[in-house]
Write an enzyme that holds these catalytic residues in place. Structure first.
Site, PDB file in Angstrom:
ATOM      1  N   GLU A  22      35.675   3.246  24.440  1.00  0.00           N
ATOM      2  CA  GLU A  22      37.091   3.764  24.155  1.00  0.00           C
ATOM      3  C   GLU A  22      37.200   5.081  24.037  1.00  0.00           C
ATOM      4  O   GLU A  22      36.374   5.572  23.590  1.00  0.00           O
ATOM      5  CB  GLU A  22      37.826   3.036  23.271  1.00  0.00           C
ATOM      6  CG  GLU A  22      39.208   3.606  22.611  1.00  0.00           C
ATOM      7  CD  GLU A  22      40.073   2.516  21.506  1.00  0.00           C
ATOM      8  OE1 GLU A  22      39.281   1.657  20.947  1.00  0.00           O
ATOM      9  OE2 GLU A  22      41.075   2.536  21.615  1.00  0.00           O
TER      10      GLU A  22
ATOM     11  N   ASN B 163      46.631  -4.268  25.062  1.00  0.00           N
ATOM     12  CA  ASN B 163      45.644  -4.687  23.999  1.00  0.00           C
ATOM     13  C   ASN B 163      46.256  -4.923  22.710  1.00  0.00           C
ATOM     14  O   ASN B 163      47.009  -4.171  22.270  1.00  0.00           O
ATOM     15  CB  ASN B 163      44.603  -3.332  24.059  1.00  0.00           C
ATOM     16  CG  ASN B 163      43.816  -3.468  22.526  1.00  0.00           C
ATOM     17  OD1 ASN B 163      42.705  -3.950  22.684  1.00  0.00           O
ATOM     18  ND2 ASN B 163      44.109  -2.564  21.760  1.00  0.00           N
ATOM     19  N   GLU B 164      45.636  -5.692  21.874  1.00  0.00           N
ATOM     20  CA  GLU B 164      46.380  -6.063  20.725  1.00  0.00           C
ATOM     21  C   GLU B 164      47.851  -5.912  20.679  1.00  0.00           C
ATOM     22  O   GLU B 164      48.268  -5.371  19.718  1.00  0.00           O
ATOM     23  CB  GLU B 164      45.568  -5.348  19.493  1.00  0.00           C
ATOM     24  CG  GLU B 164      44.259  -5.404  19.490  1.00  0.00           C
ATOM     25  CD  GLU B 164      43.324  -4.954  18.223  1.00  0.00           C
ATOM     26  OE1 GLU B 164      43.959  -4.149  17.572  1.00  0.00           O
ATOM     27  OE2 GLU B 164      42.328  -5.213  18.143  1.00  0.00           O
TER      28      GLU B 164
ATOM     29  N   GLU C 299      36.481  -7.799  21.986  1.00  0.00           N
ATOM     30  CA  GLU C 299      36.179  -6.789  20.580  1.00  0.00           C
ATOM     31  C   GLU C 299      35.610  -7.837  19.810  1.00  0.00           C
ATOM     32  O   GLU C 299      36.341  -8.504  19.260  1.00  0.00           O
ATOM     33  CB  GLU C 299      37.406  -6.164  20.234  1.00  0.00           C
ATOM     34  CG  GLU C 299      38.066  -5.114  21.157  1.00  0.00           C
ATOM     35  CD  GLU C 299      39.076  -4.229  20.695  1.00  0.00           C
ATOM     36  OE1 GLU C 299      39.060  -3.762  19.410  1.00  0.00           O
ATOM     37  OE2 GLU C 299      39.801  -3.454  21.486  1.00  0.00           O
TER      38      GLU C 299
ATOM     39  N   GLN D 294      31.364  -0.775  19.580  1.00  0.00           N
ATOM     40  CA  GLN D 294      31.744  -0.327  21.064  1.00  0.00           C
ATOM     41  C   GLN D 294      30.301   0.304  21.246  1.00  0.00           C
ATOM     42  O   GLN D 294      29.392   0.468  20.325  1.00  0.00           O
ATOM     43  CB  GLN D 294      32.693   0.702  20.845  1.00  0.00           C
ATOM     44  CG  GLN D 294      34.049   0.163  20.567  1.00  0.00           C
ATOM     45  CD  GLN D 294      35.188   1.411  21.056  1.00  0.00           C
ATOM     46  OE1 GLN D 294      34.979   2.236  21.718  1.00  0.00           O
ATOM     47  NE2 GLN D 294      36.147   1.085  20.253  1.00  0.00           N
TER      48      GLN D 294
HETATM   49  O1  AHR Z   1      37.646  -0.795  18.169  1.00  0.00           O
HETATM   50  C1  AHR Z   1      38.417   0.088  17.477  1.00  0.00           C
HETATM   51  C2  AHR Z   1      39.891  -0.521  17.682  1.00  0.00           C
HETATM   52  O2  AHR Z   1      39.882  -1.780  17.078  1.00  0.00           O
HETATM   53  C3  AHR Z   1      40.549  -0.607  18.693  1.00  0.00           C
HETATM   54  O3  AHR Z   1      41.160   0.471  19.548  1.00  0.00           O
HETATM   55  C4  AHR Z   1      41.711  -1.839  18.566  1.00  0.00           C
HETATM   56  O4  AHR Z   1      41.819  -2.608  19.735  1.00  0.00           O
HETATM   57  C5  AHR Z   1      40.980  -2.605  17.489  1.00  0.00           C
HETATM   58  O5  AHR Z   1      41.965  -2.682  16.541  1.00  0.00           O
END
Ligand code: AHR
Length: 533
Positions: free
Chosen positions: A64, A211-212, A332, A382
């Site tokens: 990211e 996302n989320e 994630e 990540q």
């Molecule tokens: O991985 C860090 C963050 O955690 C991501 O941007 C988000 O999707 C999650 O809350």
């Protein structure tokens, strides 16, 4: 638990108690160097009971625009003194290639729902600088669609692109798909891609829609998000690439989000949907590197909750999708420790990872393997300079964390057929403030590719070794090789100065036959490579 399983467990226990200690593992450890405990510890590998093909995509990564992930981690720029391939950190590419044909998700995360893809194409010198979302860092847009796809090609991994639902439009998303996948000469967007340096279509297959969306992606209700999802996925350009569409699933094991989305989804005509993306961070026990014995076990227990999430979510999805056309995606996951161990203060959410994180990773990958029929993809959060990171990089310094070695160790599972593994071992008891808690002692998974059987095992006990009876049902081992990742110190890590502190060690053994006993070091991750006779 049904009666058959109970009987099997009792039988396993008897066998384990009577099996002789005919061989031991290959590493010695000062911790618990005494006689391994063999009481009741056995795994049964049911070679005839397939649990589905283990897709390499289960071993995916996530990158990211956040802190030091892209800028410094991946992108150093073509003029950098750091060895690079057209701006992409060479050491990272060389290591990611060792992970196999996995998937990398980009550009977020929360960042995705504020990202406009056109900012990241064209001459780099002319690209706009934008509010970077995280901590108001400026996003220079030097790494965009072409750079990401080049990174994927160099690493030989598959791209997974997350679209902007939060501040973007369905049209913007559909143009991105067209830009990436339309053949040259077919549309103006395809010609623009060619003019920007890539004649051949990128052929991006995996697309995430937001996302989320329950949180940083727009704080939608499940119903409102479903309405957006329908708009975004209708009449999506195809161009010979059958898109795999991923909807934003629950926060952890939130069943309400799943139930309500799926109810809305089936209200009328169902929008195309392939993957349902849950995020599960198993969190922390307070600090990345400083922890007590209790916190060692507590962290493993939290990581082990992935099992429950998968089975609960799968069941909730089946209410509407009884034939399970939609699969789970865990895009994630990982430990999330508080700030304090960053190697560079600019690297937001960076943490150092030690042996304990490696066990959490192994435990999670084993869980995915066991549910290979339910999960299509997973992406650890990540890849570099971030949470449950595989690599740390700062300027010209680069190191692989113990997590990387777990992913590399588990590679023989890629593409193999998962087979059922039954574990029988007494739990480990550990002291907490108000009494004793227990946790699994041994957990793992198994797979088979022709005559090669791979068994991976996590041994949670922090100080005692174990003697584990392995029973092969439907086969006999001609030879067995054992690879172990462990360390004398529970919070051992790899650093720029000591990069090889926590690395796997392999050796051949004299084990064989359909029943044998191997030694598990305390606090260890083990791989048994079994060649069937
Ligand atoms: O991985 C860090 C963050 O955690 C991501 O941007 C988000 O999707 C999650 O809350």
């Amino acid at each position: 638990m049904d009666g058959t399983k109970l009987d099997r467990r009792r039988a396993l226990q008897q066998i384990a108690q009577t099996a002789s200690l005919c061989a031991v593992g290959t590493l010695s450890s000062a911790r618990g160097a005494g006689q391994p405990n063999s009481l009741g510890m056995a795994v049964e590998v049911l070679l005839g009971e397939s649990t589905g093909t283990i897709k390499p995509a289960l071993y995916g990564q996530f990158a990211e625009h956040l802190g030091g992930v892209i800028y410094d981690g991946i992108w150093v720029g073509p003029d950098s003194k750091v060895p690079n391939l057209g701006g992409i950190r060479r050491a990272l590419v060389e290591h990611v290639r060792r992970l196999g044909r996995v998937v990398v998700r980009w550009p977020g995360g929360c960042f995705a729902d504020a990202y406009h893809w056109r900012d990241g194409i064209g001459a780099r010198a002319k690209r706009p600088r934008r509010f970077g979302r995280w901590r108001e860092d400026t996003e220079p847009n030097q790494f965009g669609t072409h750079e990401f796809l080049r990174f994927c090609r160099l690493c030989e991994v598959e791209p997974y692109v997350a679209a902007n639902v939060g501040t973007g439009s369905a049209e913007e998303f559909q143009h991105w798909v067209e830009y990436c996948n339309a053949p040259p000469g077919r549309t103006t967007l395809a010609d623009e891609r060619v003019a920007n340096g890539d004649r051949e279509p990128f052929g991006v297959r995996y697309w995430g829609v937001g996302n989320e969306s329950w949180g940083c992606g727009g704080k939608f209700t499940p119903e409102d998000y479903c309405t957006q999802y329908r708009k975004f996925t209708e009449w999506l350009p195809n161009y010979g690439v059958n898109p795999y569409l991923i909807a934003s699933g629950p926060n952890g094991n939130d069943l309400e989000w799943t139930r309500r989305f799926f109810q809305k989804w089936k209200d009328y005509a169902r929008a195309p949907l392939n993957g349902w993306a849950a995020h599960y961070y198993c969190g922390t026990t307070g600090h990345a590197l400083k922890f007590s014995l209790e916190q060692w076990y507590e962290m493993l227990e939290k990581a082990n909750r992935m099992e429950q999430l998968i089975t609960d979510q799968w069941e909730a999805m089946s209410v509407v999708d009884s034939s399970h056309r939609v699969k789970l995606v865990i895009d994630e996951w990982g430990c999330w420790h508080p700030p304090g161990t960053e190697i560079n203060p600019r690297h937001l959410l960076e943490q150092q990872c030690c042996l304990r994180d490696a066990l959490c990773a192994a435990l999670t990958l084993d869980t995915f393997n066991r549910h290979a029929d339910k999960i299509d993809m997973a992406n650890v959060a990540q890849l570099v300079n971030n949470l449950h990171t595989l690599f740390l990089a700062d300027g010209d310094k680069f190191v692989a964390t113990p997590n990387f070695y777990v992913f590399e160790m588990y590679r023989p599972h890629h593409g193999a057929k998962g087979v059922r593994l039954e574990v029988s071992a007494p739990n480990v008891g550990y002291r907490v403030a108000n009494g004793i808690r227990t946790i699994f002692r041994v957990a793992g998974s198994a797979s088979r590719a022709g005559r090669d059987v791979t068994v991976t095992l996590v041994h949670s006990h922090a100080s005692e070794p174990a003697a584990l009876t392995v029973l092969l049902r439907g086969g006999s081992a001609a030879n067995v090789r054992q690879t172990v990742l462990t360390h004398q110190t529970l919070n051992a890590q790899n650093t720029f100065d000591k990069p090889d502190e926590v690395v796997p060690r392999s050796s051949s053994t004299s084990l064989g036959g359909s029943t044998f006993v191997c030694k598990l070091q305390p606090a260890s991750i083990n791989r048994l490579d079994i060649r069937l006779a």
